[in-house]
Design a protein around this motif. Structure first.
Motif: not given
Length: 278
Positions: A95-117
């Protein structure tokens, strides 16, 4: 109907008696008989006939059991999914604000999820705080330290904040963007109150403030994440403010030693460290 009901049907068919099914399922023999009678009433079918002291499935029961067998195979396959994936398996709600999710977490989420299937993430975005006591999230990022709560809390980062002003606008001509009264305690609003600015656009949505600032006719204070384009805009004056905005990480207590949660927590921390270095 539930999976336990179907397991009782299969156990009686395999063992031939209520006593055998009772021993296999580790439940009382009378419970087996009572639940089987309830299942038959619910289905409107007679599932077993007694012959020579053995419970033999009826033709209708065999049809039911064909589906039960397929369900058992699928249940077994579901149980093996985790075994086929490297690393921890789990789904974490953040849970977070939209800005944190969109600007801090989302840009880095794909690489994280690919590294941890084996991991999945669910982002819960809102300007309102989730209720941890009701298990609405597993992790939460807040920009104000909670007073108390039954969860683990630690500081994630100190976020730089900037005042953006249009260079071409004369003093007092720029439309000033401010946050609503409930955010008066934030460093952004403390700075603006000290300057005694007149807020003409009131919002808790940083994207709205950023859009107005990009028009070069408005001024406002924004956190560093998502401001790279504004910092390089020569038509804007960016002033780094002396105070910073704290970001706090909340974690449900039962997840502090969970492998999937620990990997996700480390990733969230790395995301904030990356923007701090940027």
């Amino acid at each position: 109907m539930n999976w336990d009901d179907f397991r009782i049907i299969a156990a009686v068919r395999d063992e031939g008696t209520y006593a055998g099914a009772s021993a296999r399922l580790r439940i009382d023999e009378t419970t087996v008989g009572r639940r089987l009678a309830r299942i038959e009433r619910a289905l409107g079918l007679r599932l077993f006939e007694a012959a020579d002291g053995v419970r033999k499935p009826t033709a209708q029961c065999e049809m039911v059991l064909a589906h039960v067998q397929a369900m058992a195979v699928h249940a077994d396959e579901i149980g093996r999914i985790g075994e086929s994936l490297p690393g921890p398996v789990g789904r974490l709600r953040i849970a977070s604000t939209s800005a944190i999710a969109e600007e801090v977490l989302a840009p880095r989420a794909a690489n994280f999820l690919r590294a941890h299937p084996g991991l999945s993430l669910q982002f819960l975005t809102s300007s309102e705080n989730v209720k941890f006591s009701r298990w609405e999230a597993d992790l939460a990022i807040r920009l104000r330290k909670p007073d108390r709560g039954d969860f683990a809390i630690s500081k994630l980062a100190e976020i730089r904040i900037y005042l953006f002003e249009p260079i071409a606008a004369a003093a007092g001509d720029a439309v000033m963007c401010v946050y609503p009264d409930e955010l008066d305690g934030t460093p952004e609003m403390q700075f603006l109150r000290a300057r005694r600015v007149r807020g003409r656009c009131v919002t808790d949505n940083v994207r709205v403030i950023r859009t107005l600032i990009q028009s070069h006719q408005a001024a406002g204070v924004l956190p560093e994440h998502g401001c790279a384009d504004l910092l390089s805009d020569r038509r804007l004056r960016a002033t780094l403010l002396p105070k910073r905005r704290d970001a706090w990480l909340l974690v449900q207590n039962h997840l502090k030693h969970d492998a999937a949660a620990r990997i996700t927590i480390d990733w969230v921390r790395a995301c904030f460290q990356e923007i701090s270095r940027g």
